[in-house]
Design an enzyme around this catalytic site. Sequence first.
Site, short mmCIF file in Angstrom:
data_model
loop_
_atom_site.label_atom_id
_atom_site.label_comp_id
_atom_site.label_asym_id
_atom_site.label_seq_id
_atom_site.Cartn_x
_atom_site.Cartn_y
_atom_site.Cartn_z
N SER A 31 -3.37 -2.76 -4.90
CA SER A 31 -4.44 -3.19 -4.54
C SER A 31 -4.62 -4.50 -3.29
O SER A 31 -4.28 -5.49 -3.30
CB SER A 31 -5.35 -3.45 -5.51
OG SER A 31 -6.63 -4.05 -5.43
N ASP A 32 -5.34 -4.28 -3.07
CA ASP A 32 -5.76 -5.86 -1.72
C ASP A 32 -6.62 -6.40 -2.26
O ASP A 32 -6.66 -6.12 -3.81
CB ASP A 32 -6.90 -4.63 -0.32
CG ASP A 32 -7.35 -5.85 0.45
OD1 ASP A 32 -6.42 -6.72 1.37
OD2 ASP A 32 -8.50 -5.70 1.01
N LYS A 33 -6.29 -7.71 -1.72
CA LYS A 33 -7.46 -8.89 -2.49
C LYS A 33 -8.61 -9.28 -1.85
O LYS A 33 -9.47 -8.66 -2.82
CB LYS A 33 -6.22 -9.85 -2.66
CG LYS A 33 -7.32 -10.97 -3.82
CD LYS A 33 -6.50 -12.29 -3.56
CE LYS A 33 -6.53 -13.05 -2.35
NZ LYS A 33 -6.59 -14.67 -2.28
N THR A 290 -5.89 0.89 -3.14
CA THR A 290 -6.84 0.54 -2.36
C THR A 290 -7.54 -0.66 -1.50
O THR A 290 -6.78 -1.74 -1.99
CB THR A 290 -7.97 0.69 -4.54
OG1 THR A 290 -8.90 0.59 -4.22
CG2 THR A 290 -7.27 -0.19 -4.48
#
Length: 303
Positions: A31-33, A290
């Site tokens: 996951s991107d932050k 994501t």
Amino acid sequence: SIGVTNMSRRHAVIRRLTAVETLGCTQVICSDKTGTLTQNKMTVVEHTGDTALLAAAMALCNDAALTDGGAQGEPTEAALVNFAAQQGCDKRRLETLQPRAAEAPFDSSRKMMSTVHRTDSGFVQYTKGAPDEVLRRCTAFVEDGQIRPMTEEKRAEILAENHAMADKALRVLAAAERFWPGGLPEDVKPESLEQQLCFIGLAGMIDPVRPEVKDAIRECRSAGIRPVMITGDHKDTADQATTGSALDGMSDEELAQAVGQYGVYARVQPEHKVRIVNAWRRRGAVTAMTGDGVNDAPSIKSA
């Protein structure tokens, strides 16, 4: 069909039924932050250095606009313009006093941007970006209104301040300046502008975590899914972290062997995200990605 019905209730669009089956077999979610795990509502909560000078530099070396309703633009830049306004530095007024004459736009490989502004006494350049990168280009610093030569002791002090903010999960940016009394520089390329800088200070901001994230991570782990966070921010914001520069020193085979050790990847570029996803796939893991940014697209396609 039950899975498709449930997903449609959540307003998800499925083009291929096999995608639902694969999603149900997911073993790793990368996951991107920013904007994905966080709310993308940055606010400056700490700063160092001369407040007025820092505020002016952060507001002018910035593409967000100040309106009567607050700053409009990319969240990090808007947070800096709002911070400046709170310190009495209205960007609209500053731009009339120091109009922009040239710029070196932000680039993820340099991790900084620079703008050059016309003043009554010549031209002044402001640079903002990742503290370690900006500091590397500084030969002086501002203290009590005086410009002093940069020393190793001062450099260590600034890096310690940066780490202290990062330890509080703050995103930290540095500001620096450079004077051009002889006129607008002919060469406004980054490699020419971003040298012999004078360090101004640091601004630390927080992007609150989305309230649903903790429960989502807990559910992933209970389902046997490994969550992995990928961020462009500083390594000090989490444990079990490695950096994009460390990945550059690994072959794809070495990364596939080591990828299971890390839950966080910091200071990454889009190509690093692709390598991380492909490393998990090489280990035989069904891997999802994501993220809501353009730089997430290549890794999402790989996943």
